[in-house]
Design a protein around this motif. Structure first.
Motif, PDB file in Angstrom:
ATOM      1  N   UNK A  70       2.026  13.985 -26.731  1.00  0.00           N
ATOM      2  CA  UNK A  70       1.905  12.491 -26.815  1.00  0.00           C
ATOM      3  C   UNK A  70       0.685  11.897 -26.846  1.00  0.00           C
ATOM      4  N   UNK A  71       0.154  10.977 -28.188  1.00  0.00           N
ATOM      5  CA  UNK A  71      -0.871  10.802 -28.231  1.00  0.00           C
ATOM      6  C   UNK A  71      -1.444   9.183 -26.873  1.00  0.00           C
ATOM      7  N   UNK A  72      -0.116   8.680 -26.599  1.00  0.00           N
ATOM      8  CA  UNK A  72      -0.313   7.483 -25.519  1.00  0.00           C
ATOM      9  C   UNK A  72       0.020   6.464 -26.499  1.00  0.00           C
ATOM     10  N   UNK A  73       0.066   6.825 -27.607  1.00  0.00           N
ATOM     11  CA  UNK A  73       0.647   5.385 -28.338  1.00  0.00           C
ATOM     12  C   UNK A  73       1.977   5.779 -29.330  1.00  0.00           C
ATOM     13  N   UNK A  74       2.555   7.011 -28.904  1.00  0.00           N
ATOM     14  CA  UNK A  74       3.659   7.521 -29.638  1.00  0.00           C
ATOM     15  C   UNK A  74       3.333   8.950 -29.534  1.00  0.00           C
ATOM     16  N   UNK A  75       5.299   9.477 -29.464  1.00  0.00           N
ATOM     17  CA  UNK A  75       5.419  11.276 -29.971  1.00  0.00           C
ATOM     18  C   UNK A  75       4.857  11.794 -31.373  1.00  0.00           C
ATOM     19  N   UNK A  76       4.050  12.718 -30.406  1.00  0.00           N
ATOM     20  CA  UNK A  76       3.747  13.724 -31.768  1.00  0.00           C
ATOM     21  C   UNK A  76       4.378  14.768 -31.989  1.00  0.00           C
ATOM     22  N   UNK A  77       4.903  15.376 -30.672  1.00  0.00           N
ATOM     23  CA  UNK A  77       5.697  16.414 -30.866  1.00  0.00           C
ATOM     24  C   UNK A  77       6.667  16.859 -29.055  1.00  0.00           C
ATOM     25  N   UNK A 152      -0.635  28.301 -33.279  1.00  0.00           N
ATOM     26  CA  UNK A 152      -1.201  26.796 -33.155  1.00  0.00           C
ATOM     27  C   UNK A 152      -0.654  25.979 -34.415  1.00  0.00           C
ATOM     28  N   UNK A 153      -0.734  25.035 -34.843  1.00  0.00           N
ATOM     29  CA  UNK A 153       0.430  24.001 -36.223  1.00  0.00           C
ATOM     30  C   UNK A 153      -0.723  22.797 -35.606  1.00  0.00           C
ATOM     31  N   UNK A 154       0.092  21.404 -37.303  1.00  0.00           N
ATOM     32  CA  UNK A 154      -0.506  20.031 -36.702  1.00  0.00           C
ATOM     33  C   UNK A 154       0.024  19.755 -36.355  1.00  0.00           C
ATOM     34  N   UNK A 155       0.176  17.909 -36.526  1.00  0.00           N
ATOM     35  CA  UNK A 155       0.916  17.875 -36.830  1.00  0.00           C
ATOM     36  C   UNK A 155      -0.347  15.706 -36.468  1.00  0.00           C
ATOM     37  N   UNK A 156       0.175  14.843 -37.593  1.00  0.00           N
ATOM     38  CA  UNK A 156      -0.534  13.128 -37.673  1.00  0.00           C
ATOM     39  C   UNK A 156       0.033  12.490 -36.273  1.00  0.00           C
ATOM     40  N   UNK A 157      -0.720  11.943 -36.020  1.00  0.00           N
ATOM     41  CA  UNK A 157      -0.281  10.965 -35.039  1.00  0.00           C
ATOM     42  C   UNK A 157      -0.174  10.344 -35.006  1.00  0.00           C
ATOM     43  N   UNK A 158       0.761   9.101 -34.383  1.00  0.00           N
ATOM     44  CA  UNK A 158       1.082   7.776 -34.290  1.00  0.00           C
ATOM     45  C   UNK A 158       0.288   6.726 -34.012  1.00  0.00           C
TER      46      UNK A 158
END
Length: 214
Positions: A70-77, A152-158
């Motif tokens: 979680x980025x603090x502003x929405x779920x990443x995974x 390890x993987x990556x995803x865009x943050x909201x």
């Protein structure tokens, strides 16, 4: 007035900073793996019981651990993705994190690890082979990450990110055959052992009388 997402982001930043300090030297890495273990698959009820595990180095002694991102502003995974469109929201250290279980050295680990585990259950609507995955925060800014289980993987943050729009995290998965395994058919002998014994006895008596008549 500080909004709830901003407070969560602030808490997250403080926790990451604390983890970096606890990690110590430039060769340390505070998260070392994430794992999914199938505990039970009920082929008739289409239900699954599984355990998600997160591993930290022994230098990080939190009582609970991250599961999900979680980025603090929405779920990443999500914490858990059941593979059928159902997910579980991230768990944060503190009251909602997954609890510490034990210190051990799992296969492939570079040394003793603190294992954090939580059990989960899910019911599926239809039979199928489902890919169940678990995700966990990963801090790779100290050094190249030591990942002995998971990837390890990556995803865009909201919306907003302190990670330049993309965050790296850990993921691991397992395939659960739900309702797709058939019970082998067991052939039952048409003649029982007792029946064979009676037949053999009858043949013996018949043979005895035939010998006497000859």
């Amino acid at each position: 007035m500080v909004s709830r997402p901003e407070r969560r982001l602030g808490v997250f930043c403080l926790m990451v900073a604390a983890m970096l300090l606890l990690a110590g030297s430039a060769s340390a890495q505070w998260i070392s793996g994430v794992k999914v273990t199938l505990d039970d698959v009920d082929q008739d009820a289409l239900t699954v019981d599984m355990t998600a595990s997160v591993f930290y180095t022994t230098g990080v002694t939190f009582a609970t651990a991250f599961l999900g991102v979680d980025s603090g502003f929405g779920t990443i995974a999500p914490a858990v993705d059941w593979g059928d469109g159902s997910t579980i929201a991230p768990y944060w250290p503190g009251g909602s994190g997954i609890p510490f279980d034990q210190i051990s050295t799992p296969p492939g680990a570079p040394g003793p690890m603190r294992a954090y585990r939580m059990a989960f259950s899910h019911a599926y609507g239809v039979a199928g082979d489902y890919n169940i995955s678990a995700n966990s925060h990963f801090t790779g800014g100290i050094s190249p990450g030591i990942v002995f289980t998971g990837f390890t993987t990556t995803a865009p943050t909201p919306t907003y990110s302190i990670f330049s729009g993309v965050q790296t995290f850990l993921v691991n998965s397992v395939v659960a055959p739900v309702g797709t395994l058939t019970t082998p058919t067991v052939e039952i002998d048409t003649v029982s052992d007792v029946g064979l014994l009676i037949l053999a006895l009858g043949l013996g008596i018949a043979g005895f009388f035939l010998l006497r008549r000859s």
